[in-house]
Motif scaffolding. Structure first.
Motif, mmCIF file in Angstrom:
data_model
loop_
_atom_site.group_PDB
_atom_site.id
_atom_site.type_symbol
_atom_site.label_atom_id
_atom_site.label_comp_id
_atom_site.label_asym_id
_atom_site.label_seq_id
_atom_site.Cartn_x
_atom_site.Cartn_y
_atom_site.Cartn_z
ATOM 1 N N GLY A 60 0.693 -1.139 -0.113
ATOM 2 C CA GLY A 60 0.068 -0.124 0.005
ATOM 3 C C GLY A 60 0.831 1.327 0.025
ATOM 4 N N ASP A 61 0.714 2.009 0.948
ATOM 5 C CA ASP A 61 1.533 3.439 1.239
ATOM 6 C C ASP A 61 2.583 3.250 2.097
ATOM 7 O OD1 ASP A 61 -0.354 4.667 -0.517
ATOM 8 O OD2 ASP A 61 -1.650 5.473 1.120
ATOM 9 N N GLN A 62 3.102 1.905 1.908
ATOM 10 C CA GLN A 62 4.430 1.872 2.944
ATOM 11 C C GLN A 62 5.432 1.165 2.304
ATOM 12 O OE1 GLN A 62 4.141 -1.142 6.555
ATOM 13 N NE2 GLN A 62 5.073 0.675 7.519
ATOM 14 N N LEU A 63 6.514 1.530 2.377
ATOM 15 C CA LEU A 63 7.874 0.835 1.694
ATOM 16 C C LEU A 63 8.794 0.451 2.934
ATOM 17 C CD1 LEU A 63 9.913 0.609 -0.563
ATOM 18 C CD2 LEU A 63 10.615 2.821 -0.433
ATOM 19 N N THR A 64 9.283 -0.800 2.619
ATOM 20 C CA THR A 64 10.247 -1.056 3.912
ATOM 21 C C THR A 64 11.549 -1.648 3.080
ATOM 22 O OG1 THR A 64 8.481 -2.241 5.256
ATOM 23 C CG2 THR A 64 10.872 -2.886 5.529
ATOM 24 N N LEU A 65 12.699 -1.088 3.298
ATOM 25 C CA LEU A 65 14.027 -1.120 2.909
ATOM 26 C C LEU A 65 14.796 -1.710 3.930
ATOM 27 C CD1 LEU A 65 14.403 2.100 1.046
ATOM 28 C CD2 LEU A 65 14.099 0.024 -0.207
ATOM 29 N N THR A 66 15.365 -3.018 3.603
ATOM 30 C CA THR A 66 16.103 -3.797 4.749
ATOM 31 C C THR A 66 17.523 -3.943 4.352
ATOM 32 O OG1 THR A 66 13.954 -4.699 5.457
ATOM 33 C CG2 THR A 66 16.388 -5.691 6.221
ATOM 34 N N TYR A 67 18.416 -3.479 4.778
ATOM 35 C CA TYR A 67 19.865 -3.502 4.518
ATOM 36 C C TYR A 67 20.198 -5.116 4.350
ATOM 37 C CZ TYR A 67 24.721 -2.976 4.065
ATOM 38 O OH TYR A 67 26.323 -3.051 3.983
ATOM 39 N N GLU A 68 21.005 -5.327 3.303
ATOM 40 C CA GLU A 68 21.494 -6.895 3.118
ATOM 41 C C GLU A 68 22.419 -7.151 4.118
ATOM 42 O OE1 GLU A 68 21.743 -9.729 -0.573
ATOM 43 O OE2 GLU A 68 23.505 -8.218 -0.302
ATOM 44 N N ASP A 69 22.118 -7.823 5.242
ATOM 45 C CA ASP A 69 23.030 -8.312 6.179
ATOM 46 C C ASP A 69 24.386 -8.785 5.627
ATOM 47 O OD1 ASP A 69 23.841 -8.646 8.911
ATOM 48 O OD2 ASP A 69 23.002 -10.709 8.941
ATOM 49 N N ASN A 70 25.243 -8.623 6.127
ATOM 50 C CA ASN A 70 26.552 -9.148 5.867
ATOM 51 C C ASN A 70 27.063 -9.865 7.006
ATOM 52 O OD1 ASN A 70 29.377 -9.781 5.628
ATOM 53 N ND2 ASN A 70 30.131 -7.903 5.045
ATOM 54 N N PRO A 71 26.996 -11.549 6.898
ATOM 55 C CA PRO A 71 27.187 -12.430 7.930
ATOM 56 C C PRO A 71 28.390 -11.995 8.882
ATOM 57 C CG PRO A 71 27.271 -13.379 6.011
ATOM 58 C CD PRO A 71 27.053 -12.047 5.549
ATOM 59 N N ASP A 72 29.499 -11.593 8.350
ATOM 60 C CA ASP A 72 30.950 -11.285 8.823
ATOM 61 C C ASP A 72 30.768 -10.126 9.815
ATOM 62 O OD1 ASP A 72 31.803 -13.534 7.471
ATOM 63 O OD2 ASP A 72 32.351 -12.215 5.828
ATOM 64 N N ILE A 73 29.817 -9.209 9.720
ATOM 65 C CA ILE A 73 29.696 -8.016 10.539
ATOM 66 C C ILE A 73 28.507 -8.111 11.382
ATOM 67 C CG2 ILE A 73 29.351 -5.686 10.554
ATOM 68 C CD1 ILE A 73 30.444 -5.556 7.690
ATOM 69 N N ALA A 74 28.694 -7.871 12.846
ATOM 70 C CA ALA A 74 27.834 -8.169 13.954
ATOM 71 C C ALA A 74 26.912 -6.993 13.882
ATOM 72 C CB ALA A 74 28.174 -8.558 15.136
ATOM 73 N N ASP A 75 25.550 -6.940 14.008
ATOM 74 C CA ASP A 75 24.952 -5.971 14.364
ATOM 75 C C ASP A 75 24.641 -4.783 13.315
ATOM 76 O OD1 ASP A 75 24.170 -7.327 16.687
ATOM 77 O OD2 ASP A 75 25.762 -5.849 17.764
ATOM 78 N N ASP A 76 24.626 -5.290 11.849
ATOM 79 C CA ASP A 76 24.680 -4.465 10.683
ATOM 80 C C ASP A 76 23.225 -4.128 10.231
ATOM 81 O OD1 ASP A 76 24.890 -6.830 9.231
ATOM 82 O OD2 ASP A 76 26.068 -6.101 7.663
ATOM 83 N N GLU A 77 22.153 -5.190 10.918
ATOM 84 C CA GLU A 77 20.966 -5.153 10.332
ATOM 85 C C GLU A 77 20.098 -3.834 10.552
ATOM 86 O OE1 GLU A 77 22.007 -7.337 12.760
ATOM 87 O OE2 GLU A 77 22.252 -9.172 11.660
ATOM 88 N N VAL A 78 19.576 -3.343 9.500
ATOM 89 C CA VAL A 78 18.832 -1.950 9.715
ATOM 90 C C VAL A 78 17.891 -2.060 8.686
ATOM 91 C CG1 VAL A 78 20.436 -0.563 8.211
ATOM 92 C CG2 VAL A 78 18.945 0.634 9.732
ATOM 93 N N THR A 79 16.565 -1.672 9.173
ATOM 94 C CA THR A 79 15.302 -1.734 8.472
ATOM 95 C C THR A 79 14.926 -0.143 8.386
ATOM 96 O OG1 THR A 79 14.912 -3.801 8.612
ATOM 97 C CG2 THR A 79 12.987 -2.228 7.942
ATOM 98 N N PHE A 80 14.474 0.395 7.064
ATOM 99 C CA PHE A 80 13.859 1.741 7.081
ATOM 100 C C PHE A 80 12.646 1.657 6.507
ATOM 101 C CE2 PHE A 80 18.534 2.078 6.184
ATOM 102 C CZ PHE A 80 18.948 2.961 7.033
ATOM 103 N N VAL A 81 11.653 2.271 7.225
ATOM 104 C CA VAL A 81 10.253 2.203 6.966
ATOM 105 C C VAL A 81 9.961 3.411 6.498
ATOM 106 C CG1 VAL A 81 7.858 1.944 7.743
ATOM 107 C CG2 VAL A 81 9.742 0.534 8.589
ATOM 108 N N PHE A 82 9.318 3.602 5.190
ATOM 109 C CA PHE A 82 8.983 4.969 4.483
ATOM 110 C C PHE A 82 7.437 4.922 4.301
ATOM 111 C CE2 PHE A 82 13.318 4.577 3.478
ATOM 112 C CZ PHE A 82 13.802 5.901 3.566
ATOM 113 N N ASN A 83 6.764 5.930 4.303
ATOM 114 C CA ASN A 83 5.402 6.312 3.958
ATOM 115 C C ASN A 83 5.218 7.356 3.040
ATOM 116 O OD1 ASN A 83 4.281 4.132 5.904
ATOM 117 N ND2 ASN A 83 4.698 5.711 7.640
ATOM 118 N N ARG A 84 3.959 7.056 2.109
ATOM 119 C CA ARG A 84 3.604 8.231 1.272
ATOM 120 C C ARG A 84 3.051 9.008 1.912
ATOM 121 N NH1 ARG A 84 4.636 6.531 -3.859
ATOM 122 N NH2 ARG A 84 4.492 4.555 -4.574
#
Length: 127
Positions: free
Chosen positions: A103-127
């Motif tokens: 719908g009016d929501q876009l989720t962008l999730t950074y592709e995790d590098n398994p060699d780097i701890a805690d690099d997961e990040v998700t951005f939530v955008f709305n129209r």
């Protein structure tokens, strides 16, 4: 010789399947405002994510980022070319994001590098 040529053409033809589609970015088109960032990090309580906006222009394969905050959440200000396949967006600096639109929501999730701890990040955008 003709047989080898035909065989090579056949192999090239069958290797171009639906799995190799270019990015399905029509749903990305337009303006988006950041509403949330989910990560292994912390923010001050009064951080206004909505000061970051993006605009996808699929005809140019470009996303324009505007950060009016002291923080840079998604990307630096300016225009960034993107490419990718299906639901992955690749930027020239090597950053890759998986995207999903609902719908009016876009989720962008950074592709995790398994060699780097805690690099997961998700951005939530709305129209």
């Amino acid at each position: 010789m003709k047989f080898q040529f035909v065989a090579i053409l056949f192999l090239l033809f069958i290797s171009c399947s639906d799995d190799d589609r270019v990015i399905e970015d029509l749903a990305l088109e337009g303006d988006w405002t950041l509403s949330n960032v989910a990560c292994y990090c912390s923010f001050e309580e009064d951080v206004d994510f909505s000061l970051t906006t993006i605009n996808f222009d699929s005809s140019k394969s470009m996303v324009t980022v505007s950060n009016k905050s002291e923080y840079v959440f998604f990307r630096e200000n300016g225009e960034h070319f993107y490419g990718g396949q299906v639901n992955r967006i690749n930027f020239s600096d090597g950053a890759v994001f998986f995207f999903e639109t609902r719908g009016d929501q876009l989720t962008l999730t950074y592709e995790d590098n398994p060699d780097i701890a805690d690099d997961e990040v998700t951005f939530v955008f709305n129209r």
